[in-house]
Motif scaffolding. Structure first.
Motif, PDB file in Angstrom:
ATOM      1  N   ARG A  32       0.866  -1.195   0.000  1.00  0.00           N
ATOM      2  CA  ARG A  32       0.000   0.000   0.000  1.00  0.00           C
ATOM      3  C   ARG A  32       0.900   1.242   0.000  1.00  0.00           C
ATOM      4  N   ASP A  71      -4.499   3.359   6.144  1.00  0.00           N
ATOM      5  CA  ASP A  71      -5.278   4.264   5.282  1.00  0.00           C
ATOM      6  C   ASP A  71      -6.212   5.183   6.059  1.00  0.00           C
ATOM      7  N   MET A 100     -10.835   7.885   5.371  1.00  0.00           N
ATOM      8  CA  MET A 100     -10.118   6.726   4.833  1.00  0.00           C
ATOM      9  C   MET A 100      -9.673   7.031   3.407  1.00  0.00           C
ATOM     10  N   HIS A 125      -9.738   2.903  -1.502  1.00  0.00           N
ATOM     11  CA  HIS A 125      -9.034   1.787  -2.144  1.00  0.00           C
ATOM     12  C   HIS A 125     -10.032   0.700  -2.517  1.00  0.00           C
TER      13      HIS A 125
HETATM   14 MN    MN Z   1      -9.229   0.529   4.360  1.00  0.00          MN
END
Ligand code: MN
Ligand code: UDP
Ligand code: BGC
Length: 322
Positions: A119, A181, A271, A274
């Motif tokens: 990520r 995130d 957030m 994604h």
């Molecule tokens: Mn997440």
């Protein structure tokens, strides 16, 4: 023709009424599933709930104690362009991603543990924002990135267990278990432990800033290292997405440990968007019979291999095989 339209309207009204009734029945039968109003600590109650405890390397500091009351009272909105674009005054940060203020003695030492795999963009944004944000809180902290280095399904809970062991070795009395995130939007959500384990991101933007259910205990949580060890950490068996945080909550309940939250104005998080991860098809089954394994599956059954430890300028990087 007119009759047909009327019939159709009647039909739609009928469906709407039935759906509303069904929802009302579900709400009445399962009120704990819905948490539009949850119990929380008000601003004036927060400071005294924070547990003062620092690691021995900074406990010798002989300055005036840092003040946290103004940070909580102001609850400054920090999710702005300046905080997100680059690390400000990066020289203040010690290697390994550690910081403590040098004009007052911090009252809290916190290990921020981030489970991680592939990520990169989120990690980049996280490190910039969090170092800007956390230094404003005048706490002592260090960021630990626990990276799953194998190809097995991602095991978030196991990575937290590993992080907790490393943080405990470095004497951190407080753990914050943190998705990579999620970013806090206001400064009043102090990154220190409360007496009770705390769910920190209870007003998350993807849930329209409300709490979907009262037992939600994922995303970002704070727990004292002692308490984490006392409940045998988290389960090592949840592979793939979902359920491990619910099992963690059940563990706390089974030990009669209550949780807490700060009010929604302190708990707003955003957030970074994604794609959803693949769900663990087994999660509901594991969750149902998890209580049988609380004493045998967790820190006391944890096995892993530490492949490497890298001390970067903004974080401590632990690469592990699970
Ligand atoms: Mn997440
Ligand atoms: N995560 C990761 N790589 C993955 C899956 C998950 O780094 O392939 C970590 C990351 O910290 C992430 C957290 O696990 O924020 C929770 O996963 P995810 O964001 O997919 O769950 P959500 O809360 O969005 O449903
Ligand atoms: C899952 C949790 C998740 C929550 C919110 C639940 O159904 O079991 O793991 O954190 O949904 O997305």
């Amino acid at each position: 023709m007119i009759l047909k339209i009327n019939q159709r309207n009647y039909h739609l009204t009928d469906i709407a009424v039935r759906t509303a009734c069904a929802l009302l029945v579900i709400y009445c039968l399962l009120p704990w599933r819905f948490a539009s109003h949850y119990k929380y600590l008000h601003g004036h109650e927060i400071r005294k709930e924070l547990v003062e405890h620092v690691t021995s390397n900074i406990s010798m500091q002989r300055m005036q104690a840092c003040d946290y009351n103004d940070i909580i009272a102001n609850n400054e909105f920090t999710y702005n362009l300046e905080y997100n674009s680059r690390v400000l005054h990066g020289d203040d940060i010690l290697t390994g991603g550690e910081y403590f203020p040098n004009d007052c003695s911090s009252s809290f030492s916190t290990a921020i543990i981030v489970p991680y795999r592939k990520r990169e963009e989120q990690l980049h944004a996280f490190l910039i924002y969090m170092h800007n944000y956390l230094r404003k809180q005048r706490i002592h902290y260090r960021i630990f990135l626990i990276e799953q280095y194998d190809q097995k399904p991602f095991n978030r809970a196991k990575l937290f267990n590993i992080g907790s062991i490393i943080a405990a070795e470095m004497e951190f009395p407080c753990l914050i278990l943190h998705d990579v995130d999620l970013l806090p939007m206001n400064l009043g959500q102090i990154y220190a432990c409360t007496q009770k384990p705390r769910h920190m991101c209870s007003a998350l933007d993807i849930f329209r800033f409300t709490l979907p259910y009262r037992g939600l205990f994922g995303g970002v949580v704070a727990i004292r290292t002692q308490q984490y060890r006392f409940i045998n950490g988290m389960s090592n068996l949840f592979e793939g997405w979902g359920g491990e945080d619910d099992d963690f909550y059940n563990r706390l309940c089974s030990h009669k440990i209550d949780i807490c939250r700060f009010g929604p104005i302190y708990s707003k998080y955003t957030m970074i968007r994604h794609k959803p991860e693949e769900k663990n098809e087994n999660r509901l089954e594991l969750l149902r019979n998890g209580f049988k394994r609380f004493l045998t599956d967790g820190l006391n059954s944890l096995t892993y291999k530490e492949k490497e430890r890298r001390i970067h300028s903004l974080f401590t990087h632990i690469l592990v095989e699970t």
